[in-house]
Design a protein around this motif. Sequence first.
Motif: not given
Length: 89
Positions: A17-23, A25-40
């Motif tokens: 949970e990225d509290k600063a952005r309020g969402q 995120v999936v973090l990995g080596p040199e990448r990040m993405f924000v899953p939609d509600e279903i994926a989350l």
Amino acid sequence: MNGGSIPRLARGMRLREDKARGQWVVLGPERMFVPDEIALEILRLLDGARSVDALADDLAARFAAPRAEILADVLAMLDDLAARGVVTA
């Protein structure tokens, strides 16, 4: 993947949970993405112990949706994420 597969996040991938952005995120080596509600909802259930069938059962009961549709959607999403190196079975 199939119904008996036991998915989990791939090595180096984390759901946070990225509290600063309020969402979330999936973090990995040199990448990040924000899953939609279903994926989350699906990613939160990946514990390395439950099968895809068990995930579909849980989601179908929780959302009162047809299990066959849930299973098809879960498998499609997990296959896509596996191809991107985010999850593994």
